[in-house]
Design a protein around this motif. Structure first.
Motif, short mmCIF file in Angstrom:
data_model
loop_
_atom_site.label_atom_id
_atom_site.label_comp_id
_atom_site.label_asym_id
_atom_site.label_seq_id
_atom_site.Cartn_x
_atom_site.Cartn_y
_atom_site.Cartn_z
N LEU A 70 -32.48 2.10 -97.36
CA LEU A 70 -31.12 1.83 -97.81
C LEU A 70 -30.10 2.66 -97.03
O LEU A 70 -28.92 2.30 -96.98
CB LEU A 70 -30.99 2.12 -99.31
CG LEU A 70 -31.84 1.25 -100.24
CD1 LEU A 70 -31.64 1.68 -101.68
CD2 LEU A 70 -31.53 -0.23 -100.07
N HIS A 74 -29.21 -2.98 -93.62
CA HIS A 74 -30.21 -3.85 -94.24
C HIS A 74 -29.52 -4.99 -94.97
O HIS A 74 -28.31 -4.94 -95.22
CB HIS A 74 -31.06 -3.05 -95.23
CG HIS A 74 -30.24 -2.48 -96.35
ND1 HIS A 74 -29.63 -1.24 -96.26
CD2 HIS A 74 -29.90 -2.97 -97.57
CE1 HIS A 74 -28.96 -1.00 -97.38
NE2 HIS A 74 -29.09 -2.04 -98.18
N VAL A 75 -30.29 -5.99 -95.30
CA VAL A 75 -29.84 -7.06 -96.20
C VAL A 75 -30.86 -7.16 -97.32
O VAL A 75 -32.03 -6.79 -97.16
CB VAL A 75 -29.67 -8.42 -95.47
CG1 VAL A 75 -28.59 -8.33 -94.42
CG2 VAL A 75 -30.99 -8.88 -94.86
N LEU A 76 -30.44 -7.66 -98.45
CA LEU A 76 -31.30 -7.78 -99.62
C LEU A 76 -31.40 -9.24 -100.05
O LEU A 76 -30.40 -9.97 -100.03
CB LEU A 76 -30.75 -6.95 -100.79
CG LEU A 76 -30.52 -5.46 -100.56
CD1 LEU A 76 -29.89 -4.83 -101.78
CD2 LEU A 76 -31.82 -4.75 -100.21
N ALA A 90 -28.24 -3.05 -104.74
CA ALA A 90 -27.15 -3.10 -103.76
C ALA A 90 -25.95 -2.30 -104.23
O ALA A 90 -25.30 -1.61 -103.44
CB ALA A 90 -26.76 -4.54 -103.49
N GLU A 94 -24.49 1.00 -102.49
CA GLU A 94 -23.08 1.08 -102.07
C GLU A 94 -22.51 2.46 -102.38
O GLU A 94 -21.72 3.00 -101.60
CB GLU A 94 -22.27 0.00 -102.79
CG GLU A 94 -20.79 -0.03 -102.43
CD GLU A 94 -20.54 -0.47 -101.00
OE1 GLU A 94 -19.46 -0.15 -100.47
OE2 GLU A 94 -21.42 -1.13 -100.40
N THR A 101 -25.49 -1.92 -96.75
CA THR A 101 -25.94 -3.25 -97.18
C THR A 101 -25.02 -4.27 -96.54
O THR A 101 -23.84 -4.34 -96.84
CB THR A 101 -25.90 -3.39 -98.71
OG1 THR A 101 -26.68 -2.36 -99.30
CG2 THR A 101 -26.47 -4.75 -99.13
N LEU A 104 -26.01 -9.64 -99.38
CA LEU A 104 -26.89 -9.82 -100.53
C LEU A 104 -27.11 -11.31 -100.75
O LEU A 104 -26.15 -12.07 -100.89
CB LEU A 104 -26.26 -9.21 -101.79
CG LEU A 104 -26.97 -9.52 -103.11
CD1 LEU A 104 -28.35 -8.87 -103.16
CD2 LEU A 104 -26.11 -9.06 -104.30
#
Length: 236
Positions: A70, A74-76, A90, A94, A101, A104
């Motif tokens: 994190l 990255h992406v979730l 996320a 933040e 991030t 999302l």
């Protein structure tokens, strides 16, 4: 994978699901994308651990476990219960690592302010819950017919469905990453109306997209879903 990946895609599964659905993504994930999955208590090698019954300890555990990832871009992605968890992680990320991030993806998941449809599945009897899972999909027929397997699986499904169904607007940081919300055209649980308000839950806004299929379109329409994710990873 050698070197630093272009993007890390961190995935969260639906209630009762583990990393399995995302392992099938591996051959189709673009070069430069590192795919990570989250293994929760009650799943796989953690089968003997009790599933969480509250959001706060669950989000804290997952955020701590993912800490190094994190802290980097990255992406979730999350599906159903996993989408709720991805959103909460996320928001926590933040606060800890602003701007890391990049996007999302929430799939088959109502927005936090949309009421949950009734009756609650987590309140059903064992037989009723097995029937409901058969209608929704996501659990292979041979597993549904295996009493031993279902004795192991149903408590985890019920616990995670309870979290998902009682989830709503929770205090915490506002999401900074854009949201891509996806719903199945024939989803009887979280369709177009239930997902329409997702862009309001990020300072960066977002989009709501339709995919053919029902609630488990991540299994039935995987190529279409991966095309959508891939098209946006270049900017994330």
């Amino acid at each position: 994978m050698e070197g630093t990946p272009r993007t890390r895609l961190i995935c969260f599964s639906y209630a009762g699901g583990g990393p399995g659905p995302f392992r099938r993504w591996v051959p189709d994930v673009p070069a430069g994308v590192e795919l990570l999955t989250v293994l929760l208590p009650g799943h796989g090698s953690r089968i003997r651990e009790r599933p969480h019954t509250g959001w706060e300890p669950l989000v804290a555990e997952v955020t701590d476990a993912l800490g190094p990832y994190l802290a980097e871009p990255h992406v979730l992605f999350g599906h159903s219960f996993g989408a709720r968890l991805a959103y909460e992680v996320a928001r926590r990320a933040e606060a800890l690592h602003p701007g890391r991030t990049r996007r999302l993806y929430v799939a088959a998941c109502r927005s936090p302010d949309t009421p949950q449809t009734r009756p609650y599945l987590h309140e059903l009897s064992e037989a009723e819950l097995r029937d409901a899972l058969g209608v929704l999909g996501g659990v292979p027929g041979e597993v549904l017919r295996d009493d031993r397997m279902m004795r192991l699986l149903l408590p985890v499904v019920r616990a995670e469905m309870r979290l998902a169904e009682l989830w709503g607007v929770r205090p915490g940081p506002v999401l900074g990453a854009p949201v891509t919300a996806l719903y199945g055209r024939d989803d009887p649980v979280d369709g177009a109306a239930a997902t329409a308000r997702w862009p309001r839950f990020s300072r960066a806004g977002g989009e709501v997209l339709e995919i053919p299929g029902g609630h488990f379109f991540l299994d039935t329409h995987r190529p279409r879903l991966l095309d959508i994710i891939d098209a946006r990873l270049g900017g994330g």
